[in-house]
Design a protein around this motif. Structure first.
Motif: not given
Length: 116
Positions: A65, A81, A84-85, A88-89
């Protein structure tokens, strides 16, 4: 929690923004490359932020990201964000990814399960 409970992170701060990449701790063997690539392609379809990547050299799967920050310092929320993405993914798509990596996945069905 899912089958992938961690990923190795690389975070780079560069002039134009912040790059974050989480790498799956398991690599695909050549005999499952097609299944893994289909799975991550299905996961990527329509994804608004970031994407999964596949390295054909060694079977590595990662999620990357990027946060564009040319106009000043980004907010803490925006930095959190982008960092963390990848976690999370990997958590969201990890169970189906592991099935594909182990050679018994059904990418279409496993994506439906991950996104339901």
């Amino acid at each position: 929690s899912g089958k992938i409970s961690r990923c190795d992170m690389e975070i780079q701060v560069i002039d134009s923004g912040i790059y974050a990449c989480g790498t799956c701790p398991l690599n695909a063997s050549k005999d499952v490359y097609n299944t893994v690539v289909e799975y991550i392609s299905r996961a990527n379809y329509g994804m608004p932020l970031g994407c999964f990547e596949f390295d054909y050299r060694d079977g590595e799967v990662s999620f990357r990201d990027f946060l564009v920050a040319k106009e000043g310092v980004p907010s803490i929320k925006d930095i959190e964000r982008v960092v963390d993405t990848p976690f999370v993914m990997m958590r969201k798509y990890g169970d189906g990814l592991v099935k594909s990596l182990m050679g018994f996945g059904d990418p279409e069905r496993d994506i439906e399960d991950a996104e339901s």
